[in-house]
Design an enzyme around this catalytic site. Structure first.
Site, mmCIF file in Angstrom:
data_model
loop_
_atom_site.group_PDB
_atom_site.id
_atom_site.type_symbol
_atom_site.label_atom_id
_atom_site.label_comp_id
_atom_site.label_asym_id
_atom_site.label_seq_id
_atom_site.Cartn_x
_atom_site.Cartn_y
_atom_site.Cartn_z
ATOM 1 N N SER A 170 -19.296 21.683 -28.032
ATOM 2 C CA SER A 170 -19.812 21.098 -26.795
ATOM 3 C C SER A 170 -19.160 21.719 -25.565
ATOM 4 O O SER A 170 -18.128 22.383 -25.664
ATOM 5 C CB SER A 170 -19.594 19.585 -26.782
ATOM 6 O OG SER A 170 -18.223 19.297 -26.651
ATOM 7 N N GLU A 232 -23.788 21.201 -34.616
ATOM 8 C CA GLU A 232 -24.540 22.130 -33.763
ATOM 9 C C GLU A 232 -24.773 23.459 -34.484
ATOM 10 O O GLU A 232 -25.810 24.102 -34.311
ATOM 11 C CB GLU A 232 -23.793 22.400 -32.448
ATOM 12 C CG GLU A 232 -23.966 21.334 -31.374
ATOM 13 C CD GLU A 232 -23.103 20.109 -31.569
ATOM 14 O OE1 GLU A 232 -22.246 20.121 -32.474
ATOM 15 O OE2 GLU A 232 -23.287 19.116 -30.840
ATOM 16 N N GLU A 281 -19.689 18.413 -8.912
ATOM 17 C CA GLU A 281 -20.389 18.259 -10.185
ATOM 18 C C GLU A 281 -21.888 18.531 -10.042
ATOM 19 O O GLU A 281 -22.367 18.815 -8.955
ATOM 20 C CB GLU A 281 -20.170 16.812 -10.684
ATOM 21 C CG GLU A 281 -18.965 16.661 -11.576
ATOM 22 C CD GLU A 281 -19.179 17.349 -12.920
ATOM 23 O OE1 GLU A 281 -20.320 17.772 -13.197
ATOM 24 O OE2 GLU A 281 -18.212 17.464 -13.668
HETATM 25 C C1 LIG Z 1 -23.101 24.077 -17.965
HETATM 26 C C2 LIG Z 1 -22.807 22.724 -18.501
HETATM 27 C C3 LIG Z 1 -21.636 22.096 -18.118
HETATM 28 C C4 LIG Z 1 -21.332 20.836 -18.593
HETATM 29 N N1 LIG Z 1 -20.170 20.256 -18.207
HETATM 30 C C5 LIG Z 1 -19.873 19.020 -18.628
HETATM 31 C C6 LIG Z 1 -18.660 18.388 -18.217
HETATM 32 O O1 LIG Z 1 -17.867 18.969 -17.491
HETATM 33 N N2 LIG Z 1 -18.416 17.130 -18.652
HETATM 34 C C7 LIG Z 1 -19.284 16.477 -19.483
HETATM 35 O O2 LIG Z 1 -19.022 15.344 -19.834
HETATM 36 N N3 LIG Z 1 -20.440 17.051 -19.914
HETATM 37 C C8 LIG Z 1 -20.741 18.302 -19.496
HETATM 38 N N4 LIG Z 1 -21.910 18.891 -19.903
HETATM 39 C C9 LIG Z 1 -22.835 18.139 -20.757
HETATM 40 C C10 LIG Z 1 -22.414 18.120 -22.198
HETATM 41 O O3 LIG Z 1 -22.073 19.404 -22.645
HETATM 42 C C11 LIG Z 1 -23.550 17.571 -23.046
HETATM 43 O O4 LIG Z 1 -23.844 16.260 -22.652
HETATM 44 C C12 LIG Z 1 -23.249 17.618 -24.492
HETATM 45 O O5 LIG Z 1 -24.380 17.137 -25.165
HETATM 46 C C13 LIG Z 1 -22.057 16.755 -24.811
HETATM 47 O O6 LIG Z 1 -21.685 16.987 -26.083
HETATM 48 P P1 LIG Z 1 -22.066 16.025 -27.320
HETATM 49 O O7 LIG Z 1 -23.546 16.112 -27.495
HETATM 50 O O8 LIG Z 1 -21.324 16.708 -28.359
HETATM 51 O O9 LIG Z 1 -21.580 14.656 -26.983
HETATM 52 C C14 LIG Z 1 -22.220 20.173 -19.471
HETATM 53 C C15 LIG Z 1 -23.398 20.805 -19.867
HETATM 54 C C16 LIG Z 1 -23.698 22.067 -19.393
HETATM 55 C C17 LIG Z 1 -24.945 22.751 -19.845
#
Ligand SMILES: Cc1cc2nc3c(=O)[nH]c(=O)nc-3n(C[C@H](O)[C@H](O)[C@H](O)COP(=O)(O)O)c2cc1C
Length: 503
Positions: A170, A232, A281
């Site tokens: 992630s 994933e 953000e």
């Molecule tokens: C470029 C990018 C940056 C991201 N940054 C964050 C972040 O800083 N904090 C966060 O909580 N989710 C962030 N996300 C969203 C998570 O990666 C996303 O919700 C992911 O599904 C979370 O992981 P999980 O599905 O394993 O819970 C970001 C997504 C992208 C595409």
């Protein structure tokens, strides 16, 4: 077989360059704000992705070059989504809805687990223990109100449960804390937070690998809210039709992409925290005084390939990777969830201008009429299905539209809301579902209920639930004139004296 653009960052970069969607910048650039400013402007102009090859303070061929706006939107005619499409092994001309449909189809395929290989380019160079000094690296300081140098904006965290049965890849941000550590939020509801809690329950720090410059398909899927307990890696294999090659870390048994540009290995402390942020953000705001106490990520090893590349996402006003990857892959999840719940839904989309906060659900009207439901009942059902799901945590506002409305056309969506969504009568509010605190009005707005409200706005008229044929005609060039007259007017347009129309 040579690797394609979805399997290898360097191939992705080559292909973008061939398409005219990448700019190598050899002029020296300052990691202090200049890289961030250029990348921000690139997003806002939908310009070529910059590859910064000459960074002030970089030592020799070591860590690192910087790749900005890796999946920004593109100005290339007919190829706005080229970087997302090439990340997923799809055609450069794929549209947003094409991508949503195609990724949704991957969900029906069997997962294809990764293939472990003994080594790979990521093992060309290795640093351990006190040879590591993160503060000496030219890590970009991206925006003037940021609380630190965010090395981790577009890298992939790898963690797994203590029993090894669930591996999570992630994206979550982190900044440099000191020579040997990073600091960053670990949201308890996200998979990385759930897994960290399992390690904490055992009284142990959680091993991690933070991988930069991974296969583009891997990072795209890392930003996708796949259901809990999904690996994933298996999804990425199914997407590419081939297993991903991975290799073991030096200091723990996590597996990382063998061709990653560089990897930091270490443990997330179960007890130590430090102030983190702020950072502008995805909603496009930063509150300069806002720091949060977050866990420390201790780094024990770095492995990297020759002349490595750090991809960087400078979140803020749309369009950046939060919209192109996160919102688009959330739309895939929501579409799949609606279909699984047997809701008559054709397409789901999040208008980029809404900064990932509006999701538009387009119904199949023929199937809707067959359901013999009504606005209130249907709107409530859609809200419950979506808001109770994993992506529902991130989504506060849903718009239901008929299939005469193109959910990817914001003009259409605004027109539908303005003309068909009656305040109160067409709206259903929910306060029983949690919201991500990163939404500015959640952390800085009026607190009207325990969890804050979410809303579904049904932008449809009562007759759309009952009549096979819409009872209205549209007052527009397409809606108000016979087709042969439309064609005549179009053909004679320049004869009348108007300029060429470019659509
Ligand atoms: C470029 C990018 C940056 C991201 N940054 C964050 C972040 O800083 N904090 C966060 O909580 N989710 C962030 N996300 C969203 C998570 O990666 C996303 O919700 C992911 O599904 C979370 O992981 P999980 O599905 O394993 O819970 C970001 C997504 C992208 C595409």
């Amino acid at each position: 077989m040579p690797l394609n653009s979805a399997q290898c960052l360097r191939q992705f970069i080559r292909e973008l360059e061939d398409e005219g969607d990448l700019l190598r910048i050899t002029e020296e650039v300052d990691p202090h704000l200049e890289i961030g400013a250029i990348t921000r402007r690139v997003y806002e102009l939908e310009e070529k992705a910059p590859l910064f090859e000459n960074i002030k303070g970089r030592k020799g061929d070591g860590l690192f070059r910087v790749f900005g706006a890796p999946v920004g939107a593109s100005r290339l005619p007919g190829k706005r989504f080229i970087r997302l499409a090439k990340s997923m092994g799809l055609s450069a001309t794929a549209t947003g809805p094409d991508i949503v449909e195609q990724v949704c189809r991957v969900k029906q395929r069997a997962p294809m687990p990764p293939r472990e290989v003994p080594t790979g380019p990521v093992k060309e160079f290795k640093l351990f223990g006190d040879d590591i000094d993160l503060t000496s690296l030219p890590v970009p300081f991206l925006r003037q109100n940021d609380g630190g140098k965010f090395i981790q904006t577009y890298g992939m965290y790898v963690v797994k449960t203590p029993d090894g049965s669930w591996v999570n890849w992630s994206i979550t941000r982190s900044m440099i804390h000191d020579k040997r550590s990073l600091v960053g939020p670990v949201i308890p509801r996200q998979d990385i937070g759930v897994i960290r809690q399992m390690w904490t329950d055992l009284g142990q720090d959680m091993p991690f690998a933070l991988c930069f410059g991974v296969p583009p398909a891997a990072i795209a899927v890392s930003g996708m809210p796949l259901p809990k307990w999904t690996n994933e890696t298996g999804f990425i294999g199914a997407m590419l039709g081939e297993p991903l090659d991975v290799t073991k870390c030096e200091t723990n048994d996590l597996l990382v992409p063998f061709n990653a540009e560089f990897v930091l290995e270490g443990v997330v402390s179960r007890t130590e925290t430090a102030p983190e942020g702020p950072m502008a953000e995805y909603p496009g705001l930063v509150f300069p005084e806002q720091k949060r106490q977050c866990p420390i990520f201790k780094v024990n090893a770095i492995t990297y390939r020759h002349d490595p590349i750090l991809p960087v996402c400078v979140t803020g006003r749309a369009v950046e990777e939060s919209e192109t990857i996160w919102a688009v892959t959330q739309a895939v999840e929501v579409l799949d969830i609606c279909r699984a719940a047997k809701l008559p839904v054709k397409m789901v989309w999040s208008p980029f201008e809404s900064h990932c906060l509006w999701f538009v659900v387009q119904v199949d009207r023929r199937e809707l009429v067959a359901l013999k439901t009504n606005i209130k009942e249907f709107t409530e059902r859609v809200g419950r299905v979506i808001f109770s799901s994993k992506p529902g945590f991130y989504i506060p506002k849903l718009f239901i539209v008929g299939d005469d409305i193109d959910p990817t056309n914001l003009n259409d969506v605004i027109w539908a809301e303005a003309t068909r969504c009656q305040p109160f009568a067409n709206e259903v509010f929910f306060d029983e579902y949690p919201n991500i605190p990163l939404i500015p009005y959640i952390s800085h707005g009026i607190r009207a209920s325990e969890n804050h409200y979410k809303v579904v706005k049904c932008c449809m008229l009562t007759s759309e639930f009952t009549d096979e044929v819409l009872p209205w005609k549209v007052g527009s060039f397409r809606g108000s004139y016979p087709e042969d007259l439309q064609q005549k007017v179009e053909k004679n347009w320049t004869k009348y004296g108007f300029g060429e129309v470019t659509e």
